[in-house]
Write a protein that holds these residues in place. Structure first.
Motif, PDB file in Angstrom:
ATOM      1  N   ASN A 185      -3.846   9.683   8.185  1.00  0.00           N
ATOM      2  CA  ASN A 185      -4.148   9.396   6.785  1.00  0.00           C
ATOM      3  C   ASN A 185      -5.126  10.435   6.234  1.00  0.00           C
ATOM      4  O   ASN A 185      -6.105  10.787   6.899  1.00  0.00           O
ATOM      5  CB  ASN A 185      -4.742   7.994   6.646  1.00  0.00           C
ATOM      6  N   ASP A 186      -4.881  10.902   5.024  1.00  0.00           N
ATOM      7  CA  ASP A 186      -5.719  11.963   4.479  1.00  0.00           C
ATOM      8  C   ASP A 186      -7.161  11.524   4.278  1.00  0.00           C
ATOM      9  O   ASP A 186      -8.081  12.340   4.343  1.00  0.00           O
ATOM     10  CB  ASP A 186      -5.134  12.515   3.183  1.00  0.00           C
ATOM     11  N   TYR A 187      -7.377  10.215   4.060  1.00  0.00           N
ATOM     12  CA  TYR A 187      -8.742   9.737   3.832  1.00  0.00           C
ATOM     13  C   TYR A 187      -9.530   9.560   5.129  1.00  0.00           C
ATOM     14  O   TYR A 187     -10.742   9.330   5.094  1.00  0.00           O
ATOM     15  CB  TYR A 187      -8.722   8.412   3.065  1.00  0.00           C
TER      16      TYR A 187
ATOM     17  N   ARG B 245       0.560   5.283   0.873  1.00  0.00           N
ATOM     18  CA  ARG B 245      -0.243   6.381   1.419  1.00  0.00           C
ATOM     19  C   ARG B 245       0.517   7.669   1.104  1.00  0.00           C
ATOM     20  O   ARG B 245       1.418   8.079   1.835  1.00  0.00           O
ATOM     21  CB  ARG B 245      -0.457   6.197   2.912  1.00  0.00           C
TER      22      ARG B 245
ATOM     23  N   GLN C 152      -0.145  12.115   3.976  1.00  0.00           N
ATOM     24  CA  GLN C 152      -0.587  11.969   5.360  1.00  0.00           C
ATOM     25  C   GLN C 152      -0.303  13.292   6.073  1.00  0.00           C
ATOM     26  O   GLN C 152       0.845  13.590   6.415  1.00  0.00           O
ATOM     27  CB  GLN C 152       0.157  10.818   6.047  1.00  0.00           C
TER      28      GLN C 152
ATOM     29  N   GLU D 166       0.852  -1.186   0.000  1.00  0.00           N
ATOM     30  CA  GLU D 166       0.000   0.000   0.000  1.00  0.00           C
ATOM     31  C   GLU D 166       0.886   1.233   0.000  1.00  0.00           C
ATOM     32  O   GLU D 166       1.942   1.253   0.635  1.00  0.00           O
ATOM     33  CB  GLU D 166      -0.915   0.024   1.231  1.00  0.00           C
TER      34      GLU D 166
END
Length: 306
Positions: free
Chosen positions: A280-282, A145, A148, A143
């Protein structure tokens, strides 16, 4: 021609003694730092105590011995021999103050050595550049990311009242805390920390944080961990909160906000003048919660997980 009466900077003397940077090829542009490099290393790390907290806390505690540090510290010097950039190469690969030339040199060293880390993590720009050079030989990642947000504050929360039941976890409560830590790690990283060695290293890390007074929780009278967080990194200038978690049955009640406000208050009073974390941005609910507590975005990290 070098004047024999001129004293070289310590970093240049060491670099020259170890084949450093004059006339170097890309693959020779970095070297493993050791004891005599400690002062120069700390100077680089302290240029940005918030961004570099994760690595700085280990170096300040144990120095540069790879066995105690848990990995090597690579250094890159500029043309005048000054130590300008670092890369921690342990369980994580972490570029520090690394511009394009340093990134290329670190990538070449990492490529030749082969992947030994479980992640690459650091400031978004240099980490992205490093991964772009390593992906072909190290990929694929499990993954990536890419953004962040890095958040920080130097003030207690003005909007959220701290949870009065959040306190330091006692050593005799580690067995209560461990299931919450495992659940948090598994949710965040996507794999269980108990895999591989059965969780021995992870349990040791949890015990270290508890023993150092850096683990905080709201534990009910029935022994349930409702909220928990740790101060994972502590330096002279900043500390970093990690492992924020609320038990699923208690989510949606803003306990992460009141819990974080409590940890923030303790951290500012007793640990460091600046408190940071990255997210995490999400994870929009978490970002909104941290914003209400008073954290503001000051930069961004990136993580590549294997």
């Amino acid at each position: 021609m070098l004047d024999r009466g001129v004293m070289l900077p310590s970093s240049l003397q060491a670099a020259r003694a170890k084949g450093g940077p004059a006339g170097r090829r890309l693959g020779e542009a970095t070297r493993v730092l050791d004891g005599p490099d400690l002062a120069d290393t700390l100077e680089v790390l302290r240029r940005d105590p918030v961004v570099n907290a994760f690595v700085a806390t280990r170096v300040e505690a144990v120095g540069l011995d790879p066995w105690r540090l848990g990995g090597e510290m690579w250094g890159w010097c500029d043309e005048d021999g000054r130590l300008e950039s670092l890369c921690y190469a342990g369980a994580n690969l972490v570029p520090i103050n690394a511009g394009p030339e340093a990134v290329r040199a670190f990538a070449e060293r990492a490529r030749r050595q082969g992947r030994r880390c479980s992640s690459i993590v650091g400031p978004a720009e240099s980490t992205a550049a490093l991964w772009s050079l390593l992906e072909r030989s190290w990929g694929p990642a499990r993954e990536v990311r890419a953004h962040q947000p890095l958040l920080a504050t130097s003030e207690p929360s003005a909007e959220v009242a701290p949870d009065p039941l959040v306190r330091r976890v006692r050593k005799d409560e580690i067995d209560l805390l461990m299931p919450a830590c495992v659940a948090m790690f598994t949710e965040e990283v996507g794999v269980s920390p108990l895999a591989g060695d059965g969780g021995l290293l992870y349990q040791a890390r949890v015990a270290e944080l508890v023993g150092g007074g850096r683990s905080f929780a709201h534990i009910s009278e029935q022994g349930e961990v409702i909220f928990k967080a740790e101060i994972g990194a502590v330096t002279q200038g900043a500390c970093q909160i990690q492992g924020v978690w609320v038990a699923p049955a208690h989510r949606g009640r803003r306990l992460s906000e009141t819990g974080m406000a409590a940890v923030l208050e303790i951290a500012l009073r007793e640990v460091a003048p600046v408190v940071s974390l990255y997210v995490n941005d999400y994870n929009l609910p978490a970002r909104a919660a941290y914003h209400r507590v008073g954290f503001r975005e000051i930069g961004a990290f990136m993580s590549v997980l294997f």
